[in-house]
Design an enzyme around this catalytic site. Structure first.
Site, PDB file in Angstrom:
ATOM      1  N   ASP A 165       7.728  68.483  29.920  1.00 59.64           N
ATOM      2  CA  ASP A 165       7.208  67.801  31.115  1.00 59.64           C
ATOM      3  C   ASP A 165       8.293  67.475  32.147  1.00 59.64           C
ATOM      4  O   ASP A 165       7.974  67.068  33.265  1.00 59.64           O
ATOM      5  CB  ASP A 165       6.573  66.451  30.726  1.00 59.64           C
ATOM      6  CG  ASP A 165       5.346  66.618  29.860  1.00 59.64           C
ATOM      7  OD1 ASP A 165       4.670  67.656  29.967  1.00 59.64           O
ATOM      8  OD2 ASP A 165       5.065  65.690  29.071  1.00 59.64           O
ATOM      9  N   GLY A 178       2.837  56.856  25.634  1.00 63.42           N
ATOM     10  CA  GLY A 178       1.470  56.660  26.123  1.00 63.42           C
ATOM     11  C   GLY A 178       0.794  57.918  26.636  1.00 63.42           C
ATOM     12  O   GLY A 178      -0.322  57.856  27.138  1.00 63.42           O
ATOM     13  N   MET A 204       1.972  59.654  29.178  1.00 62.62           N
ATOM     14  CA  MET A 204       2.213  59.741  30.627  1.00 62.62           C
ATOM     15  C   MET A 204       3.633  60.200  30.937  1.00 62.62           C
ATOM     16  O   MET A 204       4.118  60.059  32.059  1.00 62.62           O
ATOM     17  CB  MET A 204       1.921  58.394  31.295  1.00 62.62           C
ATOM     18  CG  MET A 204       0.470  57.965  31.107  1.00 62.62           C
ATOM     19  SD  MET A 204       0.044  56.507  32.060  1.00 62.62           S
ATOM     20  CE  MET A 204      -0.188  57.216  33.683  1.00 62.62           C
ATOM     21  N   LYS A 232       3.131  60.942  34.887  1.00 63.90           N
ATOM     22  CA  LYS A 232       2.211  62.071  35.136  1.00 63.90           C
ATOM     23  C   LYS A 232       0.943  61.876  34.326  1.00 63.90           C
ATOM     24  O   LYS A 232       0.923  61.215  33.283  1.00 63.90           O
ATOM     25  CB  LYS A 232       2.844  63.416  34.780  1.00 63.90           C
ATOM     26  CG  LYS A 232       3.165  63.668  33.298  1.00 63.90           C
ATOM     27  CD  LYS A 232       2.010  64.197  32.462  1.00 63.90           C
ATOM     28  CE  LYS A 232       2.348  64.185  30.971  1.00 63.90           C
ATOM     29  NZ  LYS A 232       1.254  64.293  30.057  1.00 63.90           N
ATOM     30  N   PRO A 285       4.018  53.436  30.499  1.00 64.47           N
ATOM     31  CA  PRO A 285       3.774  53.096  29.092  1.00 64.47           C
ATOM     32  C   PRO A 285       4.621  53.953  28.144  1.00 64.47           C
ATOM     33  O   PRO A 285       4.785  55.149  28.377  1.00 64.47           O
ATOM     34  CB  PRO A 285       2.288  53.405  28.904  1.00 64.47           C
ATOM     35  CG  PRO A 285       1.696  53.427  30.267  1.00 64.47           C
ATOM     36  CD  PRO A 285       2.783  53.777  31.224  1.00 64.47           C
ATOM     37  N   GLY A 319       6.666  59.142  29.990  1.00 65.69           N
ATOM     38  CA  GLY A 319       7.678  58.137  30.339  1.00 65.69           C
ATOM     39  C   GLY A 319       9.089  58.560  29.937  1.00 65.69           C
ATOM     40  O   GLY A 319      10.027  58.429  30.730  1.00 65.69           O
ATOM     41  N   GLY A 320       9.251  59.070  28.728  1.00 66.28           N
ATOM     42  CA  GLY A 320      10.577  59.504  28.266  1.00 66.28           C
ATOM     43  C   GLY A 320      11.086  60.672  29.093  1.00 66.28           C
ATOM     44  O   GLY A 320      12.270  60.737  29.451  1.00 66.28           O
ATOM     45  N   SER A 321      10.186  61.583  29.446  1.00 69.23           N
ATOM     46  CA  SER A 321      10.564  62.737  30.271  1.00 69.23           C
ATOM     47  C   SER A 321      10.924  62.276  31.686  1.00 69.23           C
ATOM     48  O   SER A 321      11.827  62.839  32.320  1.00 69.23           O
ATOM     49  CB  SER A 321       9.396  63.727  30.350  1.00 69.23           C
ATOM     50  OG  SER A 321       9.029  64.147  29.066  1.00 69.23           O
ATOM     51  N   ALA A 322      10.226  61.261  32.181  1.00 70.75           N
ATOM     52  CA  ALA A 322      10.530  60.717  33.509  1.00 70.75           C
ATOM     53  C   ALA A 322      11.959  60.175  33.528  1.00 70.75           C
ATOM     54  O   ALA A 322      12.717  60.405  34.486  1.00 70.75           O
ATOM     55  CB  ALA A 322       9.533  59.607  33.868  1.00 70.75           C
TER      56      ALA A 322
HETATM   57  O1  C5P Z   1       8.624  69.477  25.010  1.00 70.45           O
HETATM   58  P1  C5P Z   1       8.482  68.131  24.409  1.00 70.45           P
HETATM   59  O2  C5P Z   1       9.750  67.665  23.745  1.00 70.45           O
HETATM   60  O3  C5P Z   1       7.914  67.109  25.315  1.00 70.45           O
HETATM   61  O4  C5P Z   1       7.420  68.301  23.232  1.00 70.45           O
HETATM   62  C1  C5P Z   1       7.204  67.282  22.290  1.00 70.45           C
HETATM   63  C2  C5P Z   1       6.398  67.852  21.153  1.00 70.45           C
HETATM   64  O5  C5P Z   1       5.079  68.157  21.579  1.00 70.45           O
HETATM   65  C3  C5P Z   1       6.927  69.148  20.583  1.00 70.45           C
HETATM   66  O6  C5P Z   1       7.900  68.923  19.603  1.00 70.45           O
HETATM   67  C4  C5P Z   1       5.671  69.786  20.008  1.00 70.45           C
HETATM   68  O7  C5P Z   1       5.347  69.212  18.770  1.00 70.45           O
HETATM   69  C5  C5P Z   1       4.604  69.346  20.993  1.00 70.45           C
HETATM   70  N1  C5P Z   1       4.358  70.347  22.051  1.00 70.45           N
HETATM   71  C6  C5P Z   1       3.720  71.541  21.720  1.00 70.45           C
HETATM   72  N2  C5P Z   1       3.477  72.462  22.694  1.00 70.45           N
HETATM   73  C7  C5P Z   1       3.835  72.228  23.973  1.00 70.45           C
HETATM   74  C8  C5P Z   1       4.465  71.020  24.337  1.00 70.45           C
HETATM   75  C9  C5P Z   1       4.713  70.103  23.349  1.00 70.45           C
HETATM   76  O8  C5P Z   1       3.378  71.774  20.553  1.00 70.45           O
HETATM   77  N3  C5P Z   1       3.566  73.139  24.900  1.00 70.45           N
END
Ligand code: C5P
Length: 307
Positions: free
Chosen positions: A145, A106, A108, A15, A103, A110-113
């Site tokens: 994501d 990166g 984008m 994404k 990547p 990737g881990g969430s994908a």
């Molecule tokens: O939700 P995810 O695990 O992808 O988020 C990774 C990190 O990004 C969170 O631990 C936080 O530090 C930050 N984040 C945030 N606000 C969001 C999404 C992510 O602060 N809306």
């Protein structure tokens, strides 16, 4: 799918955020967001294969930057397998193999994908028959994501990014990506964003009306002019060279240039294949990025393959 199925594969796109408006920090530590996601045609592949009872979860990763990906319970795909097993009331005896093309670290997703791919593939492997709504709930618990990567296309994300609504969007968009071989930590970029805004009044995040209108009519020129990312100053503060990378794109006539999510990948919207090729050459020659990728968007979200 026959009950004897031993292996299921999902492909999942990357994404980018066409707009990423970052609001105040919430009590749960996340930031309130208003974002417009687009799924683009760079794909990871996630294959889940049954293991003998009692074997637990194992994982291997191949492809670009595979060494940088953890093969343990910190990997979101591993966590996804665990939650689907719990829903299916089965033991998580599964091998997860990921082929990476998105990547790593990166910006984008990737881990969430990979998490989205594992959710979908494990659902089939274990015949969990999760409803779409439940799948999206589990996705949201895994990461902000992940629901979008199940959804795909072009969509608005609110709350911490996990609440998805399809966007009225027309047109196909040509993207060029400047890659970096040194990833950026998402929490670090958000923390830097907070630091840069110390003392400033942080307003509620908004979806830019101009971007939504441009998407509605499918006008890449206007979409390019509307690209916006509140995390960009923070990513540039940590990696000043990203500013120069963006400048290369603007000089080469890109319709728009923006840091992708928390970076360090930079995304450039271009008019056509010829412009994409020219920009790819300029970026490669600059020595400022480790590689260049091209993709079109929007594309569908996570889906199963026939193999
Ligand atoms: O939700 P995810 O695990 O992808 O988020 C990774 C990190 O990004 C969170 O631990 C936080 O530090 C930050 N984040 C945030 N606000 C969001 C999404 C992510 O602060 N809306």
């Amino acid at each position: 799918m026959p009950s004897s199925t031993t292996s299921v594969t999902a492909v999942v796109p990357a994404k980018i955020n066409l707009a990423l408006s970052v609001g105040p920090v919430r009590v749960d530590g996340f930031h309130e967001l208003a974002t417009v996601y687009q799924a683009v045609g760079l794909y990871d592949e996630v294959t889940v294969t049954r293991r003998n009872p009692g074997s637990g979860i194992s994982m291997t990763v191949a492809g670009v930057e595979a060494d940088a990906v953890p093969c343990d319970e910190t990997n979101l795909a591993w966590q996804a397998a665990r939650v689907v097993a719990a829903e299916a009331d089965t033991d998580p005896d599964v091998h997860i193999h990921i082929v990476k093309r998105i990547p790593v670290a990166g910006g984008m997703a990737g881990g969430s994908a990979d998490a989205a791919g594992a959710l979908l593939a494990c659902d089939i492997l274990w015949r969990a028959s999760l409803h779409r709504e439940r799948m999206l709930e589990l996705a949201a618990e895994l990461g902000s994501d992940v629901p979008f990567l199940l959804h795909g296309g072009t969509a608005v994300g609110t709350s911490r990014g996990e609440c998805i609504t399809s966007a009225m969007a027309r047109g196909a968009y040509h993207w060029v990506f400047a890659l970096s071989d040194r990833g950026l930590s998402t929490p670090r970029v958000y923390a830097e964003c907070d630091r840069l805004r110390t003392g400033a009044k942080v307003v509620e995040p908004v979806i830019p009306a101009g971007l939504m209108e441009a998407l509605l009519v499918g006008d890449p020129k206007r979409v390019g002019a509307e690209l916006a990312n509140d995390l960009q100053p923070a990513a540039i503060s940590i990696r000043p060279e990203l500013d120069m990378v963006l400048e290369i794109g603007r000089d080469a006539g890109a319709l728009g240039a923006v840091v992708s999510g928390s970076g360090p990948t930079c995304a450039f919207l271009v008019a056509d294949d010829e412009a994409a090729l020219d920009l790819a050459v300029s970026l490669s020659a600059s020595g400022l990025c480790s590689g260049v990728a091209r993709a079109e968007g929007p594309v569908a979200g996570a889906r199963l393959t026939d193999s």
